[in-house]
Design a protein around this motif. Structure first.
Motif, PDB file in Angstrom:
ATOM      1  N   UNK A   1      -9.828   8.265  -4.340  1.00 49.18           N
ATOM      2  CA  UNK A   1      -8.323   8.514  -5.106  1.00 49.18           C
ATOM      3  C   UNK A   1      -7.374   7.823  -3.771  1.00 49.18           C
ATOM      4  N   UNK A   2      -7.878   8.450  -2.658  1.00 48.34           N
ATOM      5  CA  UNK A   2      -7.054   8.095  -1.339  1.00 48.34           C
ATOM      6  C   UNK A   2      -7.166   6.534  -1.047  1.00 48.34           C
ATOM      7  N   UNK A   3      -8.203   5.939  -1.301  1.00 52.57           N
ATOM      8  CA  UNK A   3      -8.421   4.421  -1.113  1.00 52.57           C
ATOM      9  C   UNK A   3      -7.530   3.842  -2.020  1.00 52.57           C
ATOM     10  N   UNK A   4      -7.340   4.192  -3.287  1.00 51.22           N
ATOM     11  CA  UNK A   4      -6.597   3.615  -4.328  1.00 51.22           C
ATOM     12  C   UNK A   4      -5.237   3.809  -3.896  1.00 51.22           C
ATOM     13  N   UNK A   5      -4.380   4.855  -3.246  1.00 51.17           N
ATOM     14  CA  UNK A   5      -3.086   4.799  -2.891  1.00 51.17           C
ATOM     15  C   UNK A   5      -2.812   4.060  -1.728  1.00 51.17           C
ATOM     16  N   UNK A   6      -3.803   4.002  -1.068  1.00 51.88           N
ATOM     17  CA  UNK A   6      -3.532   3.059   0.494  1.00 51.88           C
ATOM     18  C   UNK A   6      -3.573   1.800  -0.114  1.00 51.88           C
ATOM     19  N   UNK A   7      -4.164   1.063  -1.062  1.00 51.08           N
ATOM     20  CA  UNK A   7      -4.220   0.022  -1.641  1.00 51.08           C
ATOM     21  C   UNK A   7      -2.914  -0.372  -2.238  1.00 51.08           C
ATOM     22  N   UNK A   8      -2.463   0.742  -3.033  1.00 47.25           N
ATOM     23  CA  UNK A   8      -1.168   0.478  -3.804  1.00 47.25           C
ATOM     24  C   UNK A   8       0.158   0.638  -2.770  1.00 47.25           C
ATOM     25  N   UNK A   9       0.045   1.226  -1.742  1.00 44.48           N
ATOM     26  CA  UNK A   9       0.955   1.430  -0.925  1.00 44.48           C
ATOM     27  C   UNK A   9       1.068   0.041   0.069  1.00 44.48           C
ATOM     28  N   UNK A  11       0.342  -2.786  -1.185  1.00 43.71           N
ATOM     29  CA  UNK A  11       0.766  -3.791  -1.989  1.00 43.71           C
ATOM     30  C   UNK A  11       2.416  -3.690  -1.919  1.00 43.71           C
ATOM     31  N   UNK A  12       2.681  -2.550  -2.054  1.00 42.81           N
ATOM     32  CA  UNK A  12       4.431  -2.500  -2.279  1.00 42.81           C
ATOM     33  C   UNK A  12       4.893  -2.949  -0.938  1.00 42.81           C
ATOM     34  N   UNK A  13       4.358  -2.527   0.051  1.00 40.77           N
ATOM     35  CA  UNK A  13       4.912  -2.841   1.621  1.00 40.77           C
ATOM     36  C   UNK A  13       5.104  -4.249   1.534  1.00 40.77           C
ATOM     37  N   UNK A  14       4.163  -5.011   1.546  1.00 43.99           N
ATOM     38  CA  UNK A  14       3.985  -6.345   1.504  1.00 43.99           C
ATOM     39  C   UNK A  14       5.233  -7.048   0.440  1.00 43.99           C
ATOM     40  N   UNK A  15       5.214  -6.416  -0.653  1.00 36.67           N
ATOM     41  CA  UNK A  15       6.260  -7.079  -1.368  1.00 36.67           C
ATOM     42  C   UNK A  15       7.852  -6.901  -0.918  1.00 36.67           C
ATOM     43  N   UNK A  18       8.320  -9.368   1.921  1.00 36.71           N
ATOM     44  CA  UNK A  18       8.545 -10.693   1.332  1.00 36.71           C
ATOM     45  C   UNK A  18      10.028 -10.603   0.643  1.00 36.71           C
ATOM     46  N   UNK A  19      10.594  -9.749  -0.158  1.00 35.25           N
ATOM     47  CA  UNK A  19      11.618  -9.780  -0.811  1.00 35.25           C
ATOM     48  C   UNK A  19      13.001  -9.714   0.202  1.00 35.25           C
ATOM     49  N   UNK A  20      12.785  -8.748   1.324  1.00 34.64           N
ATOM     50  CA  UNK A  20      13.955  -8.541   1.940  1.00 34.64           C
ATOM     51  C   UNK A  20      14.617  -9.521   2.512  1.00 34.64           C
ATOM     52  N   UNK A  21      13.897 -10.331   3.458  1.00 32.15           N
ATOM     53  CA  UNK A  21      14.357 -11.524   4.032  1.00 32.15           C
ATOM     54  C   UNK A  21      15.243 -12.563   2.846  1.00 32.15           C
ATOM     55  N   UNK A  58      19.163  -2.690  -3.679  1.00 38.90           N
ATOM     56  CA  UNK A  58      17.777  -3.154  -3.767  1.00 38.90           C
ATOM     57  C   UNK A  58      17.029  -2.630  -2.717  1.00 38.90           C
ATOM     58  N   UNK A  59      17.557  -2.570  -1.521  1.00 41.70           N
ATOM     59  CA  UNK A  59      17.059  -2.320  -0.317  1.00 41.70           C
ATOM     60  C   UNK A  59      16.545  -0.705  -0.412  1.00 41.70           C
ATOM     61  N   UNK A  60      17.543   0.004  -0.954  1.00 42.15           N
ATOM     62  CA  UNK A  60      17.443   1.471  -0.953  1.00 42.15           C
ATOM     63  C   UNK A  60      16.267   1.680  -2.179  1.00 42.15           C
ATOM     64  N   UNK A  61      16.141   1.015  -2.838  1.00 38.06           N
ATOM     65  CA  UNK A  61      15.057   1.292  -4.065  1.00 38.06           C
ATOM     66  C   UNK A  61      13.740   0.818  -3.435  1.00 38.06           C
ATOM     67  N   UNK A  62      13.749  -0.010  -2.614  1.00 39.40           N
ATOM     68  CA  UNK A  62      12.382  -0.439  -2.057  1.00 39.40           C
ATOM     69  C   UNK A  62      11.879   0.526  -1.054  1.00 39.40           C
ATOM     70  N   UNK A  63      12.980   1.205  -0.486  1.00 37.70           N
ATOM     71  CA  UNK A  63      12.639   2.021   0.654  1.00 37.70           C
ATOM     72  C   UNK A  63      12.158   3.342   0.039  1.00 37.70           C
ATOM     73  N   UNK A  64      12.808   3.958  -1.114  1.00 32.80           N
ATOM     74  CA  UNK A  64      12.388   4.898  -1.961  1.00 32.80           C
ATOM     75  C   UNK A  64      11.112   4.837  -2.486  1.00 32.80           C
ATOM     76  N   UNK A  65      10.635   3.725  -3.088  1.00 32.79           N
ATOM     77  CA  UNK A  65       9.139   3.447  -3.572  1.00 32.79           C
ATOM     78  C   UNK A  65       8.456   3.549  -2.442  1.00 32.79           C
TER      79      UNK A  65
END
Length: 319
Positions: A1-9, A11-15, A18-21, A58-65
């Motif tokens: 489960x830990x590995x799954x969460x790490x992978x999800x995190x 992916x989100x960080x990478x998104x 990419x979107x912020x700039x 948008x930035x706030x939403x990304x940070x919250x996620x």
């Protein structure tokens, strides 16, 4: 489960990264556009505020996620720190494949063993031949011959013979005769005369009282002989009557004129014909044996099964 969460995190960080700039660049472009006239200044300010507001939200939403993902990760693992992403192992450089050495193709004799099946003995029709049937026949040979018919005939032979003609001829005989010529001569005598006879009396033989004396010259007939001069030889006239020709028989030959060649009478009795056998010409025939043509029978012997070998040229890679 830990590995799954790490992978999800991750992916989100990478998104977010990419979107912020992209959002920031869009806001800057909007502010850099030329300002409109005073009549539209309020609309432009509102547009800038709206863009800025969207970007911030948008930035706030990304940070919250991202925070939520981190919290989930901590709760599942029992720790508060994020697990760092491991550095990927670099792919090793592949070793270059060596250039293969080309195969050497060689030719060799390949021996093949072939099974030859056996064949049972059998009979078959052979070549044709001829044989006599025992019968005979006749045929013309194309040649001709002659034979006596038993009949006879006569024909002129053209034979000739010679015979005396009894012909005569006349010819001069060259016979001569004698005759008196009546010729005379003169001669002196012992008598004398005073006549000189034109000088024929010769010399004077004396004188008399008045004239010269001469021997008398007399004329006399010569003796009636050739030798005496009172006869002569002469040719008789060239006639039988005149005695200078004669009648004689010619020699009894054709060349001599006393014979002639004549044709014998055209009869067998007369010698001018002959009796001969009548000959006819006929076609020569021969008797021959009649032959027939028949088909011979040939018996082929059986052939046992066997094997044989043959060689062919094949190729292979040289070892």
């Amino acid at each position: 489960m830990k590995n799954l969460m790490n992978k999800f995190l991750a992916v989100v960080s990478t998104g977010v990264l990419i979107v912020l700039p992209q959002v920031v660049n869009s806001a800057e472009n909007t502010n850099d556009t030329p300002k409109p006239t005073e009549g539209s200044a309020a609309g432009s300010s509102a547009g800038s505020a709206a863009v800025g507001g969207v970007g911030a939200g948008t930035i706030a939403a990304v940070v919250a996620i991202a925070a939520a993902a981190a919290a989930l990760s901590d709760s599942g693992s029992g720790g508060g720190a994020l697990t760092p992403t491991p550095t990927p192992t670099p792919t090793p450089t592949p070793t270059p494949t060596p250039t293969p050495t080309p195969d050497v193709i060689e030719e060799y004799n390949k021996i093949i063993v072939v099974d030859v099946p056996g064949v049972a003995a059998y009979s078959t029709g052979g070549p044709t031949s001829t044989r006599t049937t025992g019968a005979t026949a006749t045929r013309t040979t194309g040649a001709t011959s002659t034979r006596a018919t038993g009949a006879t005939a006569t024909r002129a032979t053209g034979a000739t013979a010679t015979r005396t003609t009894g012909a005569t001829a006349t010819r001069t005989t060259g016979a001569t005769a004698t005759r008196t010529t009546g010729a005379t001569a003169t001669r002196t005598t012992n008598a004398t005369t005073t006549n000189s006879n034109g000088g024929q009396a010769g010399q004077t033989v004396g004188t008399n009282s008045t004239n010269w004396l001469y021997n008398v010259v007399e004329t006399y007939e010569l003796p009636a002989t050739v030798a005496g001069g009172g006869a002569e030889n002469y040719d008789l006239p060239a006639t039988v009557a005149g005695g200078g020709a004669e009648v004689y028989e010619l020699p009894a030959t054709v060349a001599g004129g006393g014979a002639e060649v004549y044709d014998l009478p055209a009869t067998v009795a007369g010698g001018g014909a002959e009796t001969y056998d009548v000959v006819e010409e006929f076609d020569v025939e021969e008797t021959y044996d009649v032959e027939e043509t028949y088909t011979t029978t040939v018996t082929v012997p059986a052939v046992a099964a066997s094997t044989t070998t043959s060689s062919v040229v094949a190729t292979r890679v040289q070892q």
